[in-house]
Design a protein around this motif. Structure first.
Motif, PDB file in Angstrom:
ATOM      1  N   PHE A 120      37.552  36.991  39.411  1.00 44.74           N
ATOM      2  CA  PHE A 120      37.360  38.333  38.846  1.00 44.74           C
ATOM      3  C   PHE A 120      35.775  38.533  38.658  1.00 44.74           C
ATOM      4  O   PHE A 120      35.197  37.569  38.031  1.00 44.74           O
ATOM      5  CB  PHE A 120      38.115  38.479  37.461  1.00 44.74           C
ATOM      6  CG  PHE A 120      39.676  38.574  37.676  1.00 44.74           C
ATOM      7  CD1 PHE A 120      40.226  39.554  38.465  1.00 44.74           C
ATOM      8  CD2 PHE A 120      40.307  37.643  36.951  1.00 44.74           C
ATOM      9  CE1 PHE A 120      41.702  39.605  38.749  1.00 44.74           C
ATOM     10  CE2 PHE A 120      41.806  37.705  37.134  1.00 44.74           C
ATOM     11  CZ  PHE A 120      42.458  38.696  38.068  1.00 44.74           C
ATOM     12  N   LYS A 121      35.456  39.675  39.099  1.00 43.72           N
ATOM     13  CA  LYS A 121      34.061  39.897  38.770  1.00 43.72           C
ATOM     14  C   LYS A 121      33.736  40.317  37.332  1.00 43.72           C
ATOM     15  O   LYS A 121      34.465  41.134  36.677  1.00 43.72           O
ATOM     16  CB  LYS A 121      33.529  40.903  39.668  1.00 43.72           C
ATOM     17  CG  LYS A 121      31.831  41.082  39.516  1.00 43.72           C
ATOM     18  CD  LYS A 121      31.071  40.370  40.231  1.00 43.72           C
ATOM     19  CE  LYS A 121      29.698  40.704  40.248  1.00 43.72           C
ATOM     20  NZ  LYS A 121      28.822  39.611  41.073  1.00 43.72           N
ATOM     21  N   ARG A 122      32.772  39.570  36.631  1.00 41.62           N
ATOM     22  CA  ARG A 122      32.492  40.006  35.316  1.00 41.62           C
ATOM     23  C   ARG A 122      31.205  40.274  34.858  1.00 41.62           C
ATOM     24  O   ARG A 122      30.326  39.777  35.482  1.00 41.62           O
ATOM     25  CB  ARG A 122      32.916  38.763  34.400  1.00 41.62           C
ATOM     26  CG  ARG A 122      34.605  38.563  34.272  1.00 41.62           C
ATOM     27  CD  ARG A 122      35.108  39.501  33.462  1.00 41.62           C
ATOM     28  NE  ARG A 122      36.466  39.177  33.302  1.00 41.62           N
ATOM     29  CZ  ARG A 122      37.424  39.618  33.680  1.00 41.62           C
ATOM     30  NH1 ARG A 122      37.277  40.487  34.974  1.00 41.62           N
ATOM     31  NH2 ARG A 122      38.836  39.463  33.424  1.00 41.62           N
ATOM     32  N   THR A 173      35.053  44.677  35.243  1.00 43.51           N
ATOM     33  CA  THR A 173      34.536  45.677  36.224  1.00 43.51           C
ATOM     34  C   THR A 173      35.437  46.136  37.166  1.00 43.51           C
ATOM     35  O   THR A 173      35.173  46.989  38.033  1.00 43.51           O
ATOM     36  CB  THR A 173      33.455  44.712  36.959  1.00 43.51           C
ATOM     37  OG1 THR A 173      33.921  43.448  37.571  1.00 43.51           O
ATOM     38  CG2 THR A 173      32.363  44.507  36.069  1.00 43.51           C
ATOM     39  N   ASN A 174      36.795  45.656  37.132  1.00 35.94           N
ATOM     40  CA  ASN A 174      37.861  45.833  38.107  1.00 35.94           C
ATOM     41  C   ASN A 174      37.091  45.658  39.360  1.00 35.94           C
ATOM     42  O   ASN A 174      37.415  46.389  40.349  1.00 35.94           O
ATOM     43  CB  ASN A 174      38.303  47.456  37.912  1.00 35.94           C
ATOM     44  CG  ASN A 174      39.427  47.704  37.367  1.00 35.94           C
ATOM     45  OD1 ASN A 174      39.590  46.967  35.973  1.00 35.94           O
ATOM     46  ND2 ASN A 174      40.138  48.531  37.057  1.00 35.94           N
ATOM     47  N   ALA A 175      36.849  44.467  39.507  1.00 35.58           N
ATOM     48  CA  ALA A 175      36.329  43.844  41.038  1.00 35.58           C
ATOM     49  C   ALA A 175      36.629  42.287  40.952  1.00 35.58           C
ATOM     50  O   ALA A 175      36.829  41.761  40.086  1.00 35.58           O
ATOM     51  CB  ALA A 175      34.772  44.088  40.956  1.00 35.58           C
ATOM     52  N   HIS A 234      35.633  46.335  45.139  1.00 34.42           N
ATOM     53  CA  HIS A 234      35.733  47.253  43.841  1.00 34.42           C
ATOM     54  C   HIS A 234      36.731  48.102  44.165  1.00 34.42           C
ATOM     55  O   HIS A 234      37.174  48.611  44.989  1.00 34.42           O
ATOM     56  CB  HIS A 234      34.496  48.227  43.707  1.00 34.42           C
ATOM     57  CG  HIS A 234      33.349  47.400  43.371  1.00 34.42           C
ATOM     58  ND1 HIS A 234      32.943  47.197  42.157  1.00 34.42           N
ATOM     59  CD2 HIS A 234      32.350  46.636  44.031  1.00 34.42           C
ATOM     60  CE1 HIS A 234      31.511  46.215  42.074  1.00 34.42           C
ATOM     61  NE2 HIS A 234      31.511  46.170  43.309  1.00 34.42           N
ATOM     62  N   ALA A 235      37.933  48.028  42.917  1.00 34.37           N
ATOM     63  CA  ALA A 235      39.139  48.735  43.039  1.00 34.37           C
ATOM     64  C   ALA A 235      38.870  50.157  43.129  1.00 34.37           C
ATOM     65  O   ALA A 235      37.848  50.921  42.338  1.00 34.37           O
ATOM     66  CB  ALA A 235      40.152  48.314  41.913  1.00 34.37           C
ATOM     67  N   GLU A 253      46.044  43.826  40.395  1.00 33.89           N
ATOM     68  CA  GLU A 253      46.784  44.062  41.479  1.00 33.89           C
ATOM     69  C   GLU A 253      45.481  43.938  42.784  1.00 33.89           C
ATOM     70  O   GLU A 253      46.014  43.672  43.786  1.00 33.89           O
ATOM     71  CB  GLU A 253      46.874  45.592  41.436  1.00 33.89           C
ATOM     72  CG  GLU A 253      47.596  46.305  42.698  1.00 33.89           C
ATOM     73  CD  GLU A 253      48.096  47.680  42.654  1.00 33.89           C
ATOM     74  OE1 GLU A 253      48.412  48.304  43.477  1.00 33.89           O
ATOM     75  OE2 GLU A 253      47.594  48.152  41.585  1.00 33.89           O
ATOM     76  N   LEU A 254      44.406  44.217  42.554  1.00 32.95           N
ATOM     77  CA  LEU A 254      43.472  43.947  43.430  1.00 32.95           C
ATOM     78  C   LEU A 254      43.209  42.738  43.701  1.00 32.95           C
ATOM     79  O   LEU A 254      43.157  42.111  45.101  1.00 32.95           O
ATOM     80  CB  LEU A 254      41.951  44.535  42.851  1.00 32.95           C
ATOM     81  CG  LEU A 254      40.824  44.243  43.807  1.00 32.95           C
ATOM     82  CD1 LEU A 254      40.937  45.008  44.944  1.00 32.95           C
ATOM     83  CD2 LEU A 254      39.504  44.633  42.907  1.00 32.95           C
TER      84      LEU A 254
END
Length: 315
Positions: A283-285, A216-218, A253-254, A262-263
């Protein structure tokens, strides 16, 4: 163990399976998923030679593969008791070993030995499922197919059936598990196949599918005082937004183009610079259920892999 290539099945003008490809290795516990009417039961019935395919290939490793099958609603003989029913199963499959010993063995594996003297008509739904699994296991199958084995069970019955499946998985059994209860799939399956409109939309290990479709890029940070986490990260220009969730978790959230790695690094650095030690950071999944819904409605699939919807109903 099992390789299916280009499997097609039509009911009149309705195309249920439209070139299904599917691979199961020995020892896999394969979560076979898909919405009602997508062709899962049709596929299992073809594998078991209950119905005939129109086209495609099904191949097994070895010439004589024994298959044990538990349908969604097994037809049991209520006037028999558990011992009598399994003796009947032994006769049906021409079992050549010690029938008394094998009957006792499968009854103990499924936790039904103490109730096997009772008539099946007096069994609960969970007991019916367990005696059905005992019957499917009787001939020592190379492949065990379970169609909705916990459907309509109460929590206790579902837990009992899932314990049996989990124990079988731990002994290296090869199992196809068809169910809508995705938490059960996550518990026991190592491989997933998601059927959509008669073709395999997604197939792979549970780990790979979660990695590919669940990102989720979070990043989530757990802290008993979420406001200080938000304050520490407020100047990071790579963050699109944040939200405070249950238990005080803060999810960042990125922005587009920023990787979750990186986030993660920037948030950890910001927390360290503020002398904040979080209770947890990860990491949020997406859950398997969220991934399943996203794939089923096409949101997580590339346009090239979409399949045109057709009318009609299938099993």
């Amino acid at each position: 163990m099992l390789k299916i290539t280009g499997l097609c099945k039509n009911y009149g003008s309705f195309h249920v399976l439209k070139g299904l490809n599917m691979t199961i290795e020995k020892g896999d516990v394969y979560g076979f998923l898909g919405p009602n009417g997508c062709g899962k039961t049709t596929t299992m019935n073809i594998i078991c030679n209950i119905i005939r395919k129109n086209d495609g290939d099904i191949s097994f490793d070895g010439e004589n593969v024994r298959i044990g099958y538990l349908p969604e609603a097994p037809a049991l003989y209520g006037y028999m008791n558990g011992f009598e029913y399994l003796d009947y199963i032994a006769a049906c499959c021409d079992y050549e070993g010690d029938i008394k010993a094998r009957t006792e063995e499968v009854l103990r594996v499924t936790g039904m030995y103490n109730d096997a003297g009772r008539h099946i008509k007096g069994y609960s739904r969970g007991m019916n499922q367990r005696i059905g699994i005992a019957a499917a296991l009787y001939a020592n199958p190379d492949l065990l197919i379970l169609d909705e084995p916990t459907s309509a069970l109460d929590p206790e019955g579902r837990a009992e059936v899932m314990d049996i499946i989990s124990n079988l998985a731990n002994t290296g059994s090869t199992i196809i598990l068809c169910t809508h209860i995705l938490s059960d799939v996550e518990r026991v399956a190592n491989k997933i196949g998601m059927l959509r409109y008669g073709v395999m939309a997604v197939e792979g290990t549970l780990t790979d599918i979660k990695k590919k479709y669940g990102a989720t890029n979070a990043v989530t940070v757990r802290m008993h005082r979420p406001e200080i986490v938000v304050e520490a990260a407020k100047d990071l220009d790579i963050i699109e937004k944040h939200e405070v969730e249950f238990f005080g978790d803060v999810t960042f959230h990125a922005k587009d183009g920023v990787s979750e790695a990186e986030l993660f690094y920037k948030i950890v650095t910001a927390l360290g610079n503020s002398h904040i030690l979080p209770e947890g950071i990860w990491f949020k999944r997406m859950t398997l259920e969220q991934i399943y819904i996203g794939i089923n409605n096409g949101q997580l699939l590339p346009a090239a892999s979409s399949v045109m919807e057709t009318g009609g109903n299938a099993q």
